[in-house]
Each structure stands twice: as structure tokens, then as C-alpha cells.
Design a protein around this motif. Sequence first.
Motif, mmCIF file in Angstrom:
data_model
loop_
_atom_site.group_PDB
_atom_site.id
_atom_site.type_symbol
_atom_site.label_atom_id
_atom_site.label_comp_id
_atom_site.label_asym_id
_atom_site.label_seq_id
_atom_site.Cartn_x
_atom_site.Cartn_y
_atom_site.Cartn_z
ATOM 1 N N GLY A 105 35.775 26.560 33.734
ATOM 2 C CA GLY A 105 36.308 26.810 35.165
ATOM 3 C C GLY A 105 36.683 27.908 35.365
ATOM 4 N N TRP A 106 36.208 28.954 34.523
ATOM 5 C CA TRP A 106 36.666 30.649 34.778
ATOM 6 C C TRP A 106 35.180 31.098 35.501
ATOM 7 C CZ3 TRP A 106 40.307 33.695 32.585
ATOM 8 C CH2 TRP A 106 41.500 32.972 31.864
ATOM 9 N N GLU A 107 35.589 32.024 36.400
ATOM 10 C CA GLU A 107 34.380 32.880 37.333
ATOM 11 C C GLU A 107 33.930 33.817 36.438
ATOM 12 O OE1 GLU A 107 31.960 32.603 40.384
ATOM 13 O OE2 GLU A 107 33.940 31.204 40.138
ATOM 14 N N PRO A 108 32.848 33.830 35.809
ATOM 15 C CA PRO A 108 32.146 35.058 35.278
ATOM 16 C C PRO A 108 31.942 36.207 36.388
ATOM 17 C CG PRO A 108 31.131 33.058 34.296
ATOM 18 C CD PRO A 108 31.761 32.661 35.709
ATOM 19 N N LEU A 109 32.366 37.246 36.148
ATOM 20 C CA LEU A 109 32.227 38.404 37.325
ATOM 21 C C LEU A 109 31.145 39.348 36.642
ATOM 22 C CD1 LEU A 109 35.561 39.182 38.652
ATOM 23 C CD2 LEU A 109 33.891 37.689 39.616
ATOM 24 N N ARG A 110 29.921 39.024 36.509
ATOM 25 C CA ARG A 110 28.863 39.845 35.979
ATOM 26 C C ARG A 110 28.389 40.865 37.100
ATOM 27 N NH1 ARG A 110 24.353 38.091 34.128
ATOM 28 N NH2 ARG A 110 24.371 39.927 33.169
ATOM 29 N N ASN A 111 29.031 41.836 37.209
ATOM 30 C CA ASN A 111 28.518 42.922 38.085
ATOM 31 C C ASN A 111 28.669 42.234 39.511
ATOM 32 O OD1 ASN A 111 27.673 44.769 35.956
ATOM 33 N ND2 ASN A 111 25.914 43.799 35.899
ATOM 34 N N ARG A 112 29.718 41.457 39.817
ATOM 35 C CA ARG A 112 30.032 40.798 41.127
ATOM 36 C C ARG A 112 31.466 41.073 41.455
ATOM 37 N NH1 ARG A 112 30.481 35.567 39.536
ATOM 38 N NH2 ARG A 112 30.215 35.010 41.707
ATOM 39 N N HIS A 113 31.641 40.671 42.514
ATOM 40 C CA HIS A 113 33.168 40.758 43.105
ATOM 41 C C HIS A 113 33.558 39.434 44.104
ATOM 42 C CE1 HIS A 113 31.396 42.413 46.853
ATOM 43 N NE2 HIS A 113 32.472 41.933 47.507
ATOM 44 N N LEU A 114 34.996 39.300 43.878
ATOM 45 C CA LEU A 114 35.466 38.222 44.685
ATOM 46 C C LEU A 114 36.614 38.755 45.725
ATOM 47 C CD1 LEU A 114 36.294 35.540 42.089
ATOM 48 C CD2 LEU A 114 34.219 35.473 43.503
ATOM 49 N N LEU A 115 36.684 38.232 46.680
ATOM 50 C CA LEU A 115 37.793 38.741 47.702
ATOM 51 C C LEU A 115 39.173 37.765 47.646
ATOM 52 C CD1 LEU A 115 35.858 39.629 50.846
ATOM 53 C CD2 LEU A 115 36.491 41.047 48.911
ATOM 54 N N LEU A 116 40.088 38.121 47.565
ATOM 55 C CA LEU A 116 41.270 37.233 47.082
ATOM 56 C C LEU A 116 42.165 37.825 48.654
ATOM 57 C CD1 LEU A 116 42.457 37.275 43.714
ATOM 58 C CD2 LEU A 116 41.017 36.062 44.791
ATOM 59 N N GLU A 117 42.527 36.789 49.324
ATOM 60 C CA GLU A 117 43.272 37.105 50.537
ATOM 61 C C GLU A 117 44.607 36.322 50.557
ATOM 62 O OE1 GLU A 117 40.515 35.474 53.581
ATOM 63 O OE2 GLU A 117 39.221 36.992 53.143
ATOM 64 N N ARG A 118 45.656 37.115 50.937
ATOM 65 C CA ARG A 118 46.906 36.541 51.158
ATOM 66 C C ARG A 118 47.693 37.486 52.184
ATOM 67 N NH1 ARG A 118 51.227 36.319 46.333
ATOM 68 N NH2 ARG A 118 51.589 38.454 47.068
ATOM 69 N N GLY A 119 48.447 36.739 53.054
ATOM 70 C CA GLY A 119 49.093 37.281 54.164
ATOM 71 C C GLY A 119 48.661 38.331 54.899
ATOM 72 N N GLY A 120 47.182 38.031 55.070
ATOM 73 C CA GLY A 120 46.603 38.801 56.272
ATOM 74 C C GLY A 120 45.955 39.978 55.463
ATOM 75 N N ASP A 121 46.175 40.210 54.145
ATOM 76 C CA ASP A 121 45.594 41.176 53.386
ATOM 77 C C ASP A 121 44.535 41.033 52.324
ATOM 78 O OD1 ASP A 121 46.695 43.628 54.651
ATOM 79 O OD2 ASP A 121 48.705 42.700 53.800
ATOM 80 N N LEU A 167 42.386 41.782 48.556
ATOM 81 C CA LEU A 167 42.036 42.461 47.479
ATOM 82 C C LEU A 167 40.506 42.172 46.984
ATOM 83 C CD1 LEU A 167 43.192 44.189 44.794
ATOM 84 C CD2 LEU A 167 43.805 41.956 44.185
ATOM 85 N N VAL A 168 39.999 43.274 46.440
ATOM 86 C CA VAL A 168 38.477 43.093 45.927
ATOM 87 C C VAL A 168 38.771 42.932 44.373
ATOM 88 C CG1 VAL A 168 36.399 44.240 45.645
ATOM 89 C CG2 VAL A 168 37.486 44.271 47.755
ATOM 90 N N VAL A 169 38.163 41.816 43.990
ATOM 91 C CA VAL A 169 38.242 41.716 42.269
ATOM 92 C C VAL A 169 37.009 41.668 41.684
ATOM 93 C CG1 VAL A 169 39.329 40.332 40.526
ATOM 94 C CG2 VAL A 169 40.497 40.168 42.648
ATOM 95 N N ALA A 170 36.738 42.667 41.354
ATOM 96 C CA ALA A 170 35.424 43.128 40.733
ATOM 97 C C ALA A 170 35.343 43.031 39.032
ATOM 98 C CB ALA A 170 34.650 44.424 41.313
ATOM 99 N N GLY A 171 34.077 42.935 38.647
ATOM 100 C CA GLY A 171 33.845 42.819 37.280
ATOM 101 C C GLY A 171 32.599 43.285 36.560
ATOM 102 N N VAL A 172 32.381 44.046 35.533
ATOM 103 C CA VAL A 172 31.173 44.485 35.019
ATOM 104 C C VAL A 172 30.969 43.921 33.866
ATOM 105 C CG1 VAL A 172 31.188 46.718 36.784
ATOM 106 C CG2 VAL A 172 32.301 46.819 34.440
ATOM 107 N N ASP A 173 29.728 44.091 33.306
ATOM 108 C CA ASP A 173 29.283 43.667 31.938
ATOM 109 C C ASP A 173 29.826 44.896 31.028
ATOM 110 O OD1 ASP A 173 27.838 41.287 32.912
ATOM 111 O OD2 ASP A 173 25.856 42.224 32.602
ATOM 112 N N ASP A 174 29.928 44.373 29.813
ATOM 113 C CA ASP A 174 30.316 45.493 28.775
ATOM 114 C C ASP A 174 29.323 46.431 28.747
ATOM 115 O OD1 ASP A 174 32.410 46.451 26.649
ATOM 116 O OD2 ASP A 174 30.472 46.181 25.447
ATOM 117 N N VAL A 175 30.024 47.934 28.327
ATOM 118 C CA VAL A 175 28.977 48.720 28.199
ATOM 119 C C VAL A 175 27.970 48.778 27.395
ATOM 120 C CG1 VAL A 175 30.732 50.689 29.329
ATOM 121 C CG2 VAL A 175 30.421 50.160 26.809
ATOM 122 N N THR A 176 28.121 47.977 26.321
ATOM 123 C CA THR A 176 26.998 47.776 25.186
ATOM 124 C C THR A 176 25.991 46.707 25.636
ATOM 125 O OG1 THR A 176 28.398 46.000 24.354
ATOM 126 C CG2 THR A 176 28.551 48.202 23.838
#
Length: 406
Positions: A261-277, A279-288
Motif C-alpha cells: 500500500g505504499w506509493e513507490p516514487l520512481r522519478n515521479r511526483h504526487l500532488l497533495l492538496e489541503r485548504g486550497g494549497d 504540495l508537490v511530493v517527488a521522489g528519485v531512485d537512489d544515485v547508485t
Amino acid sequence: MTDTSDTRPAEGETKTPPQSRLHHLMRYLPLVAPFLLWAVPCWVIVHTGQHWPLPVTLVGTALFVLGLVGMPLAMARGHGRRQQDRAAIIGDTLLGTSWVLFTWSVLLGLLLRLALAAAGVGESQDRARIVTWAVLGVTVVLLAWGHLEARRVPRVRRLDVQLPRLGPGLDGMRVVLITDTHYGPLDRARWSARVCETVNALEADLVCHTGDIADGTAERRRAQAAPLATVRATRARVYVTGNHEYYSEAQGWIDLMDELGWEPLRNRHLLLERGGDTLVVAGVDDVTAESSGLAGHRADLARALTGADPHLPVLLLAHQPKFIDPAAAAGIDLQLSGHTHGGQIWPFHHLVRIDQPTLAGLSHHGSRTLLYTSRGTGFWGPPFRLFAPSEITLLVLRSPHPPTST
């Protein structure tokens, strides 16, 4: 929660940082480190003027030789092709023990001997034997304490983090960070469940795991990772790979985290919205990831942000703090990382600092980028933590213009 990931390759792909000085140094360490870790304590404890009876000298020397031979053999059986957990536990424990013995043999062997000589305490043999018992006593105490610290459920570290671009509707958003759980040869399924209970008590909006879930494949460590399915968050649970995933079938861990039930963020992003604002939540693979040879695995920040409004604040998950340079160049607001373990066993943090820009805590980079580096939730290898306690981190995001109460 809106998924705005883009699977198309993007121009300006983030380049993997070049190999560091630590990587070059590590090539030679396996050749000399075991000898030094055991030979130096043997010399300080047994052979530097103590004049022990011959049986004591022979037995003491034999024990250090046994450690010198047994440690690499056990590590090879435990972490090599055979993957024998019992051998890994023995090898890892011997590694931690030898490191603590080496450290305090050097420190006490020099400083205490000089202090005793300056104070005019006894003959040289008496001073040598005092040093021996001091080194052994300090080592036993530190190993016992360090083992308890490694096996305990981490303390919660809470801090407020103000992000200048964060909208007032997102003020007070609760972000929980766990990382470097390193499920491994020691079965920590019960510990894992208690960690998840602690996380749930924090009532997070967003829970992040920034990699190094385990040492071993997802199939092998599934039972220890299974409690992660119980973690609760009102908005999202997100995960990025660490370097250890690429030692043990990274795709298997990505698939298992998705199953839990976890969202793997493999060079992707999600948008979290609250109160009309938003936040971009992004993730990248490890540098290795790119050097692992797995198709499509690499740290690609440009791709992770493709389609995101550049005026929105960005929270980035990247396993290693060293990714902060491209993150700061891109104007990321907050990067969350782990990897360092805070050094785990003092004074190993000096070697970590050769490879990473930060060891632990909150730091500023560039014109607006913040980096939070966790000391990690679990431990790697030796089941000890000395002067580098583990943590579960609660970051409360703050807007410079919080909503006014009515």
C-alpha cells in the motif's frame, strides 16, 4: 492526492554524481582493515609491556587470531552467495566488536598510558595492565549499551520546518520520516510492528520511507517488512529506493512496497492538496541505481518534476544526502534523506563525512533548499549504535503565513 507522473524520458536528465573519494578508499579497505582491527587491540591488550603469564598471552593472542580469521569467513558466508543468516550475524557482530576494540585500544592505549605515566602511577607493567582492563571494560559496556540502542524502538524526533513557499492551507502538515530499516539476518518482525505502532500514534498526513528497507530480497525479508502495511497516513505513504535495494533485487522491493500500500516514487511526483494549497511530493531512485544495470533505474530529477507547476513548493525524497546539489540547483524546498545512520558506531562518522555533505539533522543549501538527514530507523550490519541513536522523525511543515483563526 493526484498522480501526475510522466513516464516519458525528459531532457536534462539528472546525472549520477561521480564516485567519491570514499569509494576509491573502500577498494583497499577489505585488504588491510581486518588485520588492523584485530592486530592493534591484540598488541595493546596483550603485548605492550603487560608481561602476562605465558598461558594468558597464548590464549589472548589465539582469541584475536580467531577473530581475524573468523570475521571475514563469517561475513563471506553470510553476505556472499550462500546468504547464511547465522554466519552473517556472527560476522557482523565480530565486525562491530573489532571496531570498538580498535577505537578504544587506540584512544585509551595512548591517552591513559600517558596520563598514568605523568601521574607517576606504578611501574610500566602496572600501567600497561590498567590500560588493558580499562579497554576491555569500556568495550564491554559500550557494546552492551550499543546493542540495546540498536534493538530499541527509536525515539521520535519532532521539529517544525518553515518553507517560505508553503501555502497557509498546508500549515501544520505532519510528515513522518522512517528510513534505513535494514531488515536483515536478525529477525526484527516484532520490532517492525512496534515501529509502525509508533508511527501511527503520530497521526501523520504523509509517511515517507527513504530506502534501504532491508538486506536481502523481498521474498526473504517479507515477514519483517509486512507490518509496514499497517502504517496509516491521511494523505499518502510514499517510498524511494536506497542503495541496498540494488544489492538484492530492487524491483522485488518496489513491487512489495506497492503491494503493502505504499506509493513507490520512481522519478515521479504526487500532488497533495489541503485548504486550497498544493504540495508537490517527488521522489528519485537512489544515485547508485544507474550503475546497477537495471533498465530504467536511475536518479532523474527532471523526470520526477515533469508536469509540476514550478511555483509550487516541492518536498523531495532522495535516499542519499549527496543528491542535495542537483536538488538545490532545481530549487527544491525540502529534501528528505537517510543513508548516513549518523555514523552508527562512533567514530565512523568521520568516514561518512568524506562521502556525504551532512551527517544528520536540518541543513541549508543554496538560496532556499533545506535538507533533513535522518540517522535512520534501524541499523546496518553490526547490531550496535554508539553515540548515533536511531530515530523516527516527525516534521511539521510551517507556512510563513499560517491561516488566521476565526
